[in-house]
Motif scaffolding. Sequence first.
Motif, PDB file in Angstrom:
ATOM      1  N   UNK A 762     104.691   5.818  14.786  1.00 36.53           N
ATOM      2  CA  UNK A 762     105.946   6.690  14.789  1.00 36.53           C
ATOM      3  C   UNK A 762     106.164   6.942  13.349  1.00 36.53           C
ATOM      4  N   UNK A 763     106.253   5.963  12.271  1.00 36.35           N
ATOM      5  CA  UNK A 763     106.611   6.668  10.840  1.00 36.35           C
ATOM      6  C   UNK A 763     105.381   7.305  10.525  1.00 36.35           C
ATOM      7  N   UNK A 764     104.152   7.055  11.019  1.00 34.70           N
ATOM      8  CA  UNK A 764     102.887   7.855  10.667  1.00 34.70           C
ATOM      9  C   UNK A 764     103.114   9.409  11.197  1.00 34.70           C
ATOM     10  N   UNK A 769     104.147  15.038  10.511  1.00 37.52           N
ATOM     11  CA  UNK A 769     104.680  16.233  10.693  1.00 37.52           C
ATOM     12  C   UNK A 769     105.271  16.917   9.343  1.00 37.52           C
ATOM     13  N   UNK A 770     105.871  16.152   8.513  1.00 36.90           N
ATOM     14  CA  UNK A 770     106.501  16.537   7.241  1.00 36.90           C
ATOM     15  C   UNK A 770     105.087  17.459   6.322  1.00 36.90           C
ATOM     16  N   UNK A 815      99.541  12.651  20.005  1.00 35.09           N
ATOM     17  CA  UNK A 815      99.068  12.294  21.233  1.00 35.09           C
ATOM     18  C   UNK A 815      99.198  10.784  21.515  1.00 35.09           C
ATOM     19  N   UNK A 816      99.364   9.865  20.556  1.00 34.90           N
ATOM     20  CA  UNK A 816      99.473   8.362  20.810  1.00 34.90           C
ATOM     21  C   UNK A 816     100.768   8.118  21.149  1.00 34.90           C
ATOM     22  N   UNK A 817     101.889   8.881  20.206  1.00 40.85           N
ATOM     23  CA  UNK A 817     103.211   8.456  20.532  1.00 40.85           C
ATOM     24  C   UNK A 817     103.654   9.094  21.806  1.00 40.85           C
ATOM     25  N   UNK A 822     110.445   8.908  21.042  1.00 45.10           N
ATOM     26  CA  UNK A 822     110.536   8.731  19.493  1.00 45.10           C
ATOM     27  C   UNK A 822     109.795  10.189  18.951  1.00 45.10           C
ATOM     28  N   UNK A 823     108.847  10.537  19.926  1.00 41.77           N
ATOM     29  CA  UNK A 823     107.845  11.547  19.507  1.00 41.77           C
ATOM     30  C   UNK A 823     108.684  12.824  19.314  1.00 41.77           C
TER      31      UNK A 823
END
Length: 823
Positions: A762-764, A769-770, A815-817, A822-823
Amino acid sequence: YGRLREAIKRINADDGPVDDLTVDRAIRALEATGGQALLEKNRILTERLIKGVPVESRKPGAQRQRWVRFIEFDPAKQDRNDFLAINQFRVDLPGRGTFVIPDVVLFVNGLPLVVVECKSPSITDPIGEGLDQLLRYSNNRYWVDEDEGVEDLFLFNQLMVVTSFYKARLGTLGAYHEHYMEWKDTTPLTPEDAAAELGKTPEALKSQELLAAGALRPGQLIDILRNFILFKVEDGKLVKIAPRYQQFRAVHKAVNRLLTGRTRQQDEKDQDRRGGIIWHTQGSGKSITMVYLVRKMRTIPKLRAFKVVVVTDRTDLEKQLRDTAALTGETIRPDDQDNRRRTSATETLKAILREESPDIVFAMIQKYLERTGEAEVFEYEVPVHPPKHREEGLVADAPRTKTLRQVVRDQEFEVLNESPHILILIDEAHRSHTKTFHANLMKALPNAAKIGFTGTPIMQCDKASTQSIFGEFIDKYRLNEAVEDEATVKIVYEGRTADGLVEHTDRLDQKFEDQFREYTEAEKQIIKNKYAAEGDVLEAPKLIAAKAADMLRHYVRAVLPNGFKAQVVAVSRLAAIRYREALEEARTRLVVEIEALDPGKLHLSDEDLEREDAYSRFLIGAARHLDTIRRLEFAAIVSHNHNDPPSWRDWTDKASQDAVIARFKKPLVHEDPTKQDGLAFLCVKSMLTTGFDAPVEQVLYLDRKVVAHELLQTIARVNRRVRGKDCGYIVDYIGVAGHLHDALGDYDDETHDPMVDVRDEVPKLRDRHKRVLDVFLTRGIANIRDVEACVDLLADVKIRSEFINTFRLFLESLGIVMPRPEA
């Protein structure tokens, strides 16, 4: 044909002059094929390139038949081969008034063995475009109905390469994107020697240069053709397999050790130094590596006469070896003639092993060695208390104690063969092959060389004993390397025990200690191994029903949309069968709930959908796949016991299990309905947790404590690569992650956690995204909704390349989250 004709005369001159008529007949015999598909023709022609063809001669005084070869395989006579590389090789398409121009074609003796497509690294997706072009040239784009390629160019093809200099990938005829891999090694050339030829340091070698040095140098290319090309049938379709760099490297290292190591008679410490351990992580093709090694040995004069004894319990490896035997001219023993002997299977195998012949012998050593030692039986009487949480009543006269029995037997075996020209290949050379098993091997085949293959690292406590049996490591290919190479997919971990599905699991071990405090540690360990303390709890039908419903929700949300399947690992055979029933019931309930949805909710806007509760959002999303959910089926596969209820027969019968496995390996969804199968879940206890290869499996639901090498093997069931599968999932209902972290500390030279916790993604995801947004925001674009400005910015090649790379990483995490909130 001029180069081929001259090469035929040079290569076959040792058997006497080759006249032009014989050359013509040899070429006709080489090229003769029927109306087969391209890949089947390629298989036939590849076999003829390796073996040659028989040619009749009618010239007076000449031998009536001679064997004609088209490629010189002897490393000392490579000057007889003609190597040619042509840039921009034009091939006209007959009758269509058009042509194709592959960038580079590599010819050996006038035959096109390699096609290379080169792309600029500045374009959007150079590797993807190059692969698409190779598929077009070879008529392998299944989504295009028309004839668009030139198949004749690929009749003799052995390797396909696509390169953009910084990244180069190698594949075979008919392979799609996911099967093209980088080649990261220069074996048998050292990286220093390869770099020196280019005036570089080894660190400066790019992907294209490593591939060219490792796979396309004349000697390596000939070696790959002769020893490392395989054909096999998968799901009814013929596929061609080329080696991965770690397989090629391991075989060369193993052969070198067999040739240069000391035999037991030559060694001052009375140990054979010709073997060792090949540790290639699960899913990286170590079984195929065994096949390559045997083929390579059969082409080396000093190793050709070795008897090869393959020790494994895996029938798929035996089949691979049997299928390959046609190219080596060998059969696998015991063969049909051996099996017709009027002796037991044990005696038949012993007779074969006594023979001084270069056979490939397939055997389970434990099965054919006689057990003549004294047996000591330990029995433990342990109390059985009525479980507080069991939901089914106990029979009134149910026993209050259980007897645990452990048999320890000293084993002594006869000597079967003292020849040093024996190689034992042992599959999964971990702890089970030490101690007593070492004595078995040493007694039966005392002077044999031994190579152990393992897909899991060796535990530190077992390192000394394992290496004393097999020798030092020959080659290592770790799990993190396989993920980096995209040979396997990353494994994503989700812990579910915190969801309250299992209450008070932390108290179970303490309860066990209290219950059995009067027993010694050794006795308690035997009890734990045979009767898991939490077994009664984990078999409870209501608890299984709750977990099954949770599993199905996770599956429908994260796995089913991509068309993949699942496995459940339960605490017992009973629990596995109960899981199958509970999953069926959960599916029925889910279908009813979806069908009961207000039709208007199926077309809500994104904003309105966010206002719905989490379970309603799940049902609305699941509604898109309702037809597939209705088709879902569930099966159990458990071992047989003669006291099993009759209703278990479908899940314990070997023939039924084989049929279930075959169905499970089919795709869940296919454009041709006859090729799809709705069997989506296999529920097991221990079966299929090791040695089971089903790329269609993406998620494994763990509800049994699994430790050490079994844990590493079990989680690897979901790491097999296949198109559309970006990761595998381990969903943990028992708290196995802690055991994994502990286990990794016990292993030698394996510090990389094979699983990624979904919470860490999630933090990744936020960070990635940033980074995507910053491509635009740091270059004067205030709002990325200004599409025109963003597109204009991407006209710059460097900026576009930066965007593509950051966006690819963002999609990987997404794709993982997804589809979690959270995504």
